[in-house]
Design a protein around this motif. Structure first.
Motif, mmCIF file in Angstrom:
data_model
loop_
_atom_site.group_PDB
_atom_site.id
_atom_site.type_symbol
_atom_site.label_atom_id
_atom_site.label_comp_id
_atom_site.label_asym_id
_atom_site.label_seq_id
_atom_site.Cartn_x
_atom_site.Cartn_y
_atom_site.Cartn_z
ATOM 1 N N PHE A 12 -8.694 -5.769 -3.707
ATOM 2 C CA PHE A 12 -8.784 -5.778 -2.246
ATOM 3 C C PHE A 12 -7.915 -4.663 -1.689
ATOM 4 C CE2 PHE A 12 -8.352 -7.915 1.980
ATOM 5 C CZ PHE A 12 -9.697 -8.197 2.197
ATOM 6 N N TRP A 13 -8.380 -4.005 -0.626
ATOM 7 C CA TRP A 13 -7.645 -2.889 -0.037
ATOM 8 C C TRP A 13 -6.652 -3.424 0.985
ATOM 9 C CZ3 TRP A 13 -13.074 -0.792 1.335
ATOM 10 C CH2 TRP A 13 -13.714 -0.326 0.169
ATOM 11 N N TRP A 14 -5.383 -3.348 0.651
ATOM 12 C CA TRP A 14 -4.311 -3.693 1.592
ATOM 13 C C TRP A 14 -3.707 -2.395 2.111
ATOM 14 C CZ3 TRP A 14 -4.522 -8.501 3.006
ATOM 15 C CH2 TRP A 14 -4.904 -9.496 2.109
ATOM 16 N N GLY A 15 -3.663 -2.245 3.412
ATOM 17 C CA GLY A 15 -3.114 -1.006 3.936
ATOM 18 C C GLY A 15 -3.019 -1.022 5.444
ATOM 19 N N SER A 16 -2.985 0.150 6.015
ATOM 20 C CA SER A 16 -2.921 0.298 7.464
ATOM 21 C C SER A 16 -3.540 1.640 7.843
ATOM 22 C CB SER A 16 -1.477 0.187 7.964
ATOM 23 O OG SER A 16 -0.668 1.228 7.438
ATOM 24 N N ALA A 17 -3.437 1.978 9.124
ATOM 25 C CA ALA A 17 -4.120 3.177 9.620
ATOM 26 C C ALA A 17 -3.322 3.792 10.763
ATOM 27 C CB ALA A 17 -5.522 2.801 10.108
ATOM 28 N N GLY A 414 -11.540 -5.085 2.282
ATOM 29 C CA GLY A 414 -10.140 -4.813 2.543
ATOM 30 C C GLY A 414 -9.723 -5.114 3.958
ATOM 31 N N TYR A 415 -8.434 -4.942 4.201
ATOM 32 C CA TYR A 415 -7.820 -5.194 5.510
ATOM 33 C C TYR A 415 -6.768 -4.126 5.761
ATOM 34 C CZ TYR A 415 -5.010 -7.623 9.102
ATOM 35 O OH TYR A 415 -4.321 -7.959 10.244
ATOM 36 N N HIS A 416 -6.965 -3.378 6.842
ATOM 37 C CA HIS A 416 -5.996 -2.374 7.267
ATOM 38 C C HIS A 416 -5.435 -2.766 8.626
ATOM 39 C CE1 HIS A 416 -7.223 1.326 4.611
ATOM 40 N NE2 HIS A 416 -6.823 0.277 3.914
ATOM 41 N N LEU A 417 -4.131 -2.789 8.704
ATOM 42 C CA LEU A 417 -3.436 -3.134 9.938
ATOM 43 C C LEU A 417 -3.259 -1.887 10.802
ATOM 44 C CD1 LEU A 417 -1.839 -5.677 11.099
ATOM 45 C CD2 LEU A 417 0.218 -4.487 10.308
ATOM 46 N N TRP A 418 -3.290 -2.073 12.110
ATOM 47 C CA TRP A 418 -2.767 -1.051 13.014
ATOM 48 C C TRP A 418 -1.375 -1.519 13.411
ATOM 49 C CZ3 TRP A 418 -4.623 3.672 14.080
ATOM 50 C CH2 TRP A 418 -3.923 4.426 15.038
ATOM 51 N N THR A 419 -0.318 -0.843 12.940
ATOM 52 C CA THR A 419 -0.281 0.395 12.225
ATOM 53 C C THR A 419 0.865 0.342 11.229
ATOM 54 O OG1 THR A 419 -0.201 2.822 12.486
ATOM 55 C CG2 THR A 419 1.163 1.529 13.977
ATOM 56 N N PHE A 420 1.155 1.465 10.596
ATOM 57 C CA PHE A 420 2.170 1.581 9.543
ATOM 58 C C PHE A 420 3.580 1.696 10.145
ATOM 59 C CE2 PHE A 420 3.941 5.062 6.573
ATOM 60 C CZ PHE A 420 4.719 4.159 5.869
ATOM 61 N N ILE A 421 3.895 2.850 10.696
ATOM 62 C CA ILE A 421 5.152 3.070 11.423
ATOM 63 C C ILE A 421 4.803 3.120 12.905
ATOM 64 C CG2 ILE A 421 7.100 4.641 11.760
ATOM 65 C CD1 ILE A 421 6.537 5.764 8.961
ATOM 66 N N ASP A 422 5.664 2.571 13.755
ATOM 67 C CA ASP A 422 5.430 2.649 15.194
ATOM 68 C C ASP A 422 5.009 4.075 15.564
ATOM 69 O OD1 ASP A 422 6.223 0.008 15.596
ATOM 70 O OD2 ASP A 422 8.310 0.563 15.980
#
Length: 472
Positions: A12-17, A414-422
């Motif tokens: 599964f793709w765990w990440g952010s954008a 997968g699931y990508h969160l918004w976002t990684f660093i502020d």
């Protein structure tokens, strides 16, 4: 309470954008002026606290540190955008910029070396201003320039990229530029917007056609912001209002980009009101039909709730989708008061089921989902860490419904969160923070929030424990 371990599919793709304009900063590579830089020069007072995109998260100088933070927060994948203006600093056309190519290759190699798959997006609202001056997405010249940019990226980075995406939220610039006054050049003209939308879809198809020539193992698709549309009631007028709103805001891009055809009812409506684009050919329609998404990114934040109009429109005013419906405020709804969006976790399941049932269950993933909160310093502990339990709960609640969608047969990878660093957020700058990692605007220091620690555990365990009695 019925606690259960919710386990997601293998790999599964765990990440952010995030996007180039919102994170990179200017840097020394050379870069054409974008529409955001132009707009800031002309109307800086429209940008929250007068903050521009000049520095943002300074990722262009700190990308090696940032890649390590990706690992520390559980990323096995990450979506970047490639800046058209950086790749072609001569106003978005001409020869590619070797310094930009070197930067992106270094970044992508660093990510790959650390086990992070690259999801590369080609356009995230950042039109070179000189191309906007000749019509932006209303111009065939700009379509051709975009395809040249895309083809250059395929050639230069194709050996490093895991999956490609033509656009992020292509509806956004159309709404902002032609209907709702939140995107340069701030026009109110639906018919011109329809032309720009058509050429955006055409550019998407032409880029896919160019991509196919390379024979890469990677896939190409697009990323759409999609909200399930709910009528206030089952009264026929409310149901029709919801159907029309859905045509404008969901099916207008989803159908041609995935199915290769435009919704017949939407076309009929635009013809009835003389709002059809004027520049299109049978060859264009064939190009769109034959070059559709191989993968689909789904950005989900909130539902759309509408009702039949209760008040008359002004027929001498500009044509707008609102002629056919009004937005409905559902009593008892939960809100993210900082962003003004309803929190409705089940909507992510409804969205995935729509893709399964009406779009061939195309391979898809959640490409954005997240919670923006203002003044997060309030939740900082004595050690200086943001204790954002609200974000952890938000992620868990949405993921539980995503898990249910997968159990119900949805092809979600997968699931990508918004976002990684502020990161910098268009005209809202840093008003709301979305990151797993906090950013000190004065020092550029990064510090992992509690949610970042949770995300690492989530990724390591490929799931989490949850009270499934909360699912409806």
């Amino acid at each position: 309470m019925i606690k259960q371990q919710l386990t997601f599919p293998k790999d599964f793709w765990w990440g952010s954008a995030w996007s180039a304009e919102q994170a990179e900063g200017f840097g020394e590579t050379g870069k054409a002026e974008t529409v955001w830089e132009r707009w800031y020069k002309e109307q800086p007072y429209r940008f929250y606290q007068g903050v521009s995109s000049a520095i943002t998260t300074d990722h262009i100088h700190r990308y090696k540190e940032d890649v390590q933070l990706m690992k520390q927060t559980g990323h096995n994948s990450f979506r970047v955008s490639i800046s058209w203006a950086r790749m072609f600093p001569n106003d978005g056309i001409g020869e590619a910029n070797p310094k930009a190519i070197a930067f992106y290759r270094d970044l992508f190699q660093e990510m790959n070396a650390n086990g992070i798959k690259i999801f590369a997006n080609l356009y995230h609202f950042d039109m070179p201003a000189a191309l906007q001056d000749i019509g932006g997405w209303e111009s065939r010249v700009v379509v051709d320039a975009y395809v040249h940019f895309a083809d250059t990226c395929f050639r230069e980075f194709g050996d490093l990229v895991f999956h490609w995406f033509t656009f992020n939220e292509p509806l956004g610039p159309i709404l902002g530029s032609y209907l709702e006054d939140f995107h340069y050049p701030n026009l109110i003209d639906f018919k011109r917007g329809a032309q720009a939308a058509f050429f955006t879809v055409l550019a998407h198809a032409k880029a896919i056609a160019a991509f196919k020539q390379y024979g890469y193992a990677s896939k190409i698709g697009t990323i759409l912001n999609l909200s399930p549309t709910f009528p206030r009631s089952q009264h026929p007028a409310d149901v029709e209002a919801a159907e029309i709103a859905d045509l404008f805001y969901t099916r207008s891009f989803l159908d041609p980009m995935v199915k290769g055809t435009f919704p017949e009812k939407l076309v009929a409506l635009l013809k009835e009101y003389d709002q059809m684009p004027e520049d299109y050919t049978l060859e264009d329609l064939s190009e769109i039909k034959n070059n559709t998404c191989q993968i689909l990114g789904l950005n989900y934040y909130e539902p759309r709730r509408v009702k039949a109009r209760l008040t008359a429109i002004n027929p001498s005013g500009p044509f707008l989708p609102d002629w056919f419906f009004e937005h409905h405020t559902m009593p008892g709804r939960r809100m993210n008061e900082y962003r003004g969006w309803e929190i409705y976790e089940k909507g992510i399941h409804d969205l995935c089921m729509d893709i399964k049932e009406n779009y061939g269950n195309i391979e898809a993933f959640i490409s954005e989902n997240g919670m923006g909160v203002a003044d997060e310093e309030r939740f900082m502990d004595e050690a200086g860490q943001v204790n954002d339990t609200y974000r952890i709960e938000y992620i868990q609640d949405h993921l539980a419904y995503l898990w249910k969608a997968i159990k119900d047969g949805c092809n979600i990878k997968g699931y990508h969160l918004w976002t990684f660093i502020d990161c910098w957020s268009w005209i809202n700058a840093y008003k709301n923070r979305y990151g797993l990692v906090a950013l000190d605007l004065e020092t550029q220091e990064r510090r992992i929030k509690k949610s970042g620690e949770f995300y690492k555990q989530l990724s390591d365990n490929n799931g989490f424990s949850y009270d499934i009695s909360r699912l409806v």
